[in-house]
Scaffold this motif. Structure first.
Motif, PDB file in Angstrom:
ATOM      1  N   ARG A 106       0.836  -1.203   0.000  1.00  0.00           N
ATOM      2  CA  ARG A 106       0.000   0.000   0.000  1.00  0.00           C
ATOM      3  C   ARG A 106       0.868   1.249   0.000  1.00  0.00           C
ATOM      4  N   ALA A 107       1.920   1.238   0.808  1.00  0.00           N
ATOM      5  CA  ALA A 107       2.811   2.398   0.855  1.00  0.00           C
ATOM      6  C   ALA A 107       3.474   2.639  -0.498  1.00  0.00           C
ATOM      7  N   HIS A 108       3.717   1.558  -1.234  1.00  0.00           N
ATOM      8  CA  HIS A 108       4.368   1.678  -2.539  1.00  0.00           C
ATOM      9  C   HIS A 108       3.406   2.207  -3.606  1.00  0.00           C
ATOM     10  N   VAL A 109       2.198   1.654  -3.652  1.00  0.00           N
ATOM     11  CA  VAL A 109       1.311   1.951  -4.789  1.00  0.00           C
ATOM     12  C   VAL A 109       0.376   3.127  -4.580  1.00  0.00           C
ATOM     13  N   ASP A 110       0.059   3.473  -3.336  1.00  0.00           N
ATOM     14  CA  ASP A 110      -0.926   4.538  -3.132  1.00  0.00           C
ATOM     15  C   ASP A 110      -0.530   5.857  -3.801  1.00  0.00           C
ATOM     16  N   PRO A 111       0.741   6.294  -3.688  1.00  0.00           N
ATOM     17  CA  PRO A 111       1.116   7.525  -4.413  1.00  0.00           C
ATOM     18  C   PRO A 111       0.998   7.362  -5.927  1.00  0.00           C
ATOM     19  N   LEU A 112       1.298   6.163  -6.441  1.00  0.00           N
ATOM     20  CA  LEU A 112       1.196   5.916  -7.879  1.00  0.00           C
ATOM     21  C   LEU A 112      -0.266   5.912  -8.322  1.00  0.00           C
ATOM     22  N   TYR A 113      -1.121   5.261  -7.546  1.00  0.00           N
ATOM     23  CA  TYR A 113      -2.550   5.272  -7.854  1.00  0.00           C
ATOM     24  C   TYR A 113      -3.078   6.700  -7.880  1.00  0.00           C
ATOM     25  N   ALA A 114      -2.616   7.526  -6.930  1.00  0.00           N
ATOM     26  CA  ALA A 114      -3.077   8.914  -6.870  1.00  0.00           C
ATOM     27  C   ALA A 114      -2.668   9.685  -8.125  1.00  0.00           C
ATOM     28  N   GLN A 115      -1.443   9.446  -8.595  1.00  0.00           N
ATOM     29  CA  GLN A 115      -0.995  10.107  -9.833  1.00  0.00           C
ATOM     30  C   GLN A 115      -1.829   9.658 -11.029  1.00  0.00           C
ATOM     31  N   ILE A 116      -2.161   8.381 -11.067  1.00  0.00           N
ATOM     32  CA  ILE A 116      -2.980   7.861 -12.164  1.00  0.00           C
ATOM     33  C   ILE A 116      -4.355   8.516 -12.140  1.00  0.00           C
ATOM     34  N   GLU A 117      -4.973   8.583 -10.953  1.00  0.00           N
ATOM     35  CA  GLU A 117      -6.308   9.175 -10.829  1.00  0.00           C
ATOM     36  C   GLU A 117      -6.287  10.641 -11.262  1.00  0.00           C
ATOM     37  N   THR A 118      -5.301  11.382 -10.773  1.00  0.00           N
ATOM     38  CA  THR A 118      -5.224  12.818 -11.078  1.00  0.00           C
ATOM     39  C   THR A 118      -5.067  13.048 -12.583  1.00  0.00           C
ATOM     40  N   ALA A 119      -4.195  12.260 -13.212  1.00  0.00           N
ATOM     41  CA  ALA A 119      -3.959  12.434 -14.650  1.00  0.00           C
ATOM     42  C   ALA A 119      -5.197  12.074 -15.460  1.00  0.00           C
ATOM     43  N   LEU A 120      -5.836  10.942 -15.151  1.00  0.00           N
ATOM     44  CA  LEU A 120      -6.965  10.496 -15.961  1.00  0.00           C
ATOM     45  C   LEU A 120      -8.230  11.307 -15.698  1.00  0.00           C
ATOM     46  N   ASP A 121      -8.335  11.914 -14.525  1.00  0.00           N
ATOM     47  CA  ASP A 121      -9.476  12.797 -14.264  1.00  0.00           C
ATOM     48  C   ASP A 121      -9.492  13.975 -15.227  1.00  0.00           C
ATOM     49  N   ALA A 122      -8.291  14.364 -15.689  1.00  0.00           N
ATOM     50  CA  ALA A 122      -8.191  15.507 -16.608  1.00  0.00           C
ATOM     51  C   ALA A 122      -8.329  15.097 -18.065  1.00  0.00           C
ATOM     52  N   TRP A 123      -8.498  13.793 -18.349  1.00  0.00           N
ATOM     53  CA  TRP A 123      -8.530  13.325 -19.730  1.00  0.00           C
ATOM     54  C   TRP A 123      -9.612  13.999 -20.578  1.00  0.00           C
ATOM     55  N   PRO A 124     -10.857  14.137 -20.093  1.00  0.00           N
ATOM     56  CA  PRO A 124     -11.897  14.738 -20.958  1.00  0.00           C
ATOM     57  C   PRO A 124     -11.556  16.159 -21.401  1.00  0.00           C
TER      58      PRO A 124
END
Length: 305
Positions: A217-235
């Motif tokens: 969790r400590a490893h992936v949570d920051p990565l998941y957050a970056q993925i969410e932030t980037a894809l939220d801006a896709w539209p």
């Protein structure tokens, strides 16, 4: 074919000379256009009557992703490369698909040549242990060459290229049975036998799983957050979002994004396609953690924290 002390590509003189004791195929000049997208150089190569695009990311974990528009274009590339190396074209696989999917492979960054404004990049592309070649291109995007690695591996190289560019599939061995005690993180199976580690460290099996889960969790949570932030801006900004995702420090992110948008405008991706990309990126982030667990010293350190 010529026996030579170094390859004949004009760019090769800008790199360390490679001494050869075998007969190597003459370097193959290619038509090329180059574009930059985030950390990736996208090379659109004309090979014979075919075309292939290769997204090359050079960094901590260099990789290259091959994409073709159609199996026919990929087959034309394979035909031209087989002719170049003087080996027969392998027959199509029985499981060949009409549209070969993107394939990401390893790359060895061999640096840039020095030539003032005439700057060249050299990489070794690794499709398999006995299937690799060199790609040299002018960063300005006006010239490129393919160079042979070893003449004894020609048939293996063409077989791998046929699987990647033409067939879109290869024969795979059946999955090895497991003992049911391997640690699985967010759907990604590791090679960590939790029962064996529990015995080794005098822990409960549940403790081993809990500690590995917490570290994951400590490893992936920051990565998941970056993925969410980037894809939220896709539209609103598809290309900008794609570029930001490519910069996430996870092996395969560049390939996943390029595989989704190759040969098309990022704005044309449907909601379902963006959702599929989202899931793929999360899987890559989880696999990035699982890859750490292939090192026993790393597992030992995580379990003793």
């Amino acid at each position: 074919m010529t026996s030579k002390l170094r390859w004949s590509a004009p760019a090769w003189a800008l790199f360390t000379t490679r001494h050869a004791t075998e007969t190597l195929a003459d370097d193959l000049p290619l038509a090329v256009t180059v574009e930059q997208m985030g950390p990736a150089r996208i090379l659109h190569l004309g090979i014979g009557k075919g075309k292939v695009s290769i997204a090359i990311a050079l960094g901590k974990k260099p990789n290259a992703t091959f994409t073709v528009r159609t199996a026919a274009e990929g087959a034309a590339c394979v035909d031209a490369l087989a002719t170049w190396l003087g080996v027969p074209v392998p027959p199509p696989s029985t499981g060949a698909v009409a549209m070969p999917p993107p394939v990401t492979v390893g790359v060895i960054d061999m640096g840039r040549g020095k030539g003032q404004r005439h700057v060249w990049q050299l990489v070794q592309i690794v499709l398999g242990y006995e299937a690799r070649f060199y790609l040299i291109w002018r960063v300005a995007g006006t010239e490129a060459f393919l160079c042979e690695h070893e003449s004894g591996n020609r048939e293996s190289l063409i077989a791998e290229l046929a699987a990647v560019l033409r067939d879109g599939t290869r024969e795979v061995s059946a999955a090895q049975p497991t003992n049911g005690h391997y640690f699985v993180f967010d759907g990604e199976r590791s090679n960590v036998d939790t029962r064996a580690w529990a015995r080794k460290l005098h822990l409960e099996k549940a403790d081993v799983e809990r500690r590995l889960e917490a570290a994951g969790r400590a490893h992936v949570d920051p990565l998941y957050a970056q993925i969410e932030t980037a894809l939220d801006a896709w539209p609103e900004d598809p290309r900008g979002a794609a570029t930001r995702v490519m910069k996430i420090p996870v092996y395969g992110c560049v390939g996943a994004v390029w595989g989704s948008i190759a040969h098309r405008d990022p704005a044309t991706l449907s909601t379902q396609e963006v959702a599929a990309l989202h899931q793929k990126l999360r899987s890559l982030a989880a696999a990035d953690y699982v890859q750490r667990l292939y090192h026993q010293d790393e597992v030992h350190a995580l379990l003793l924290r």
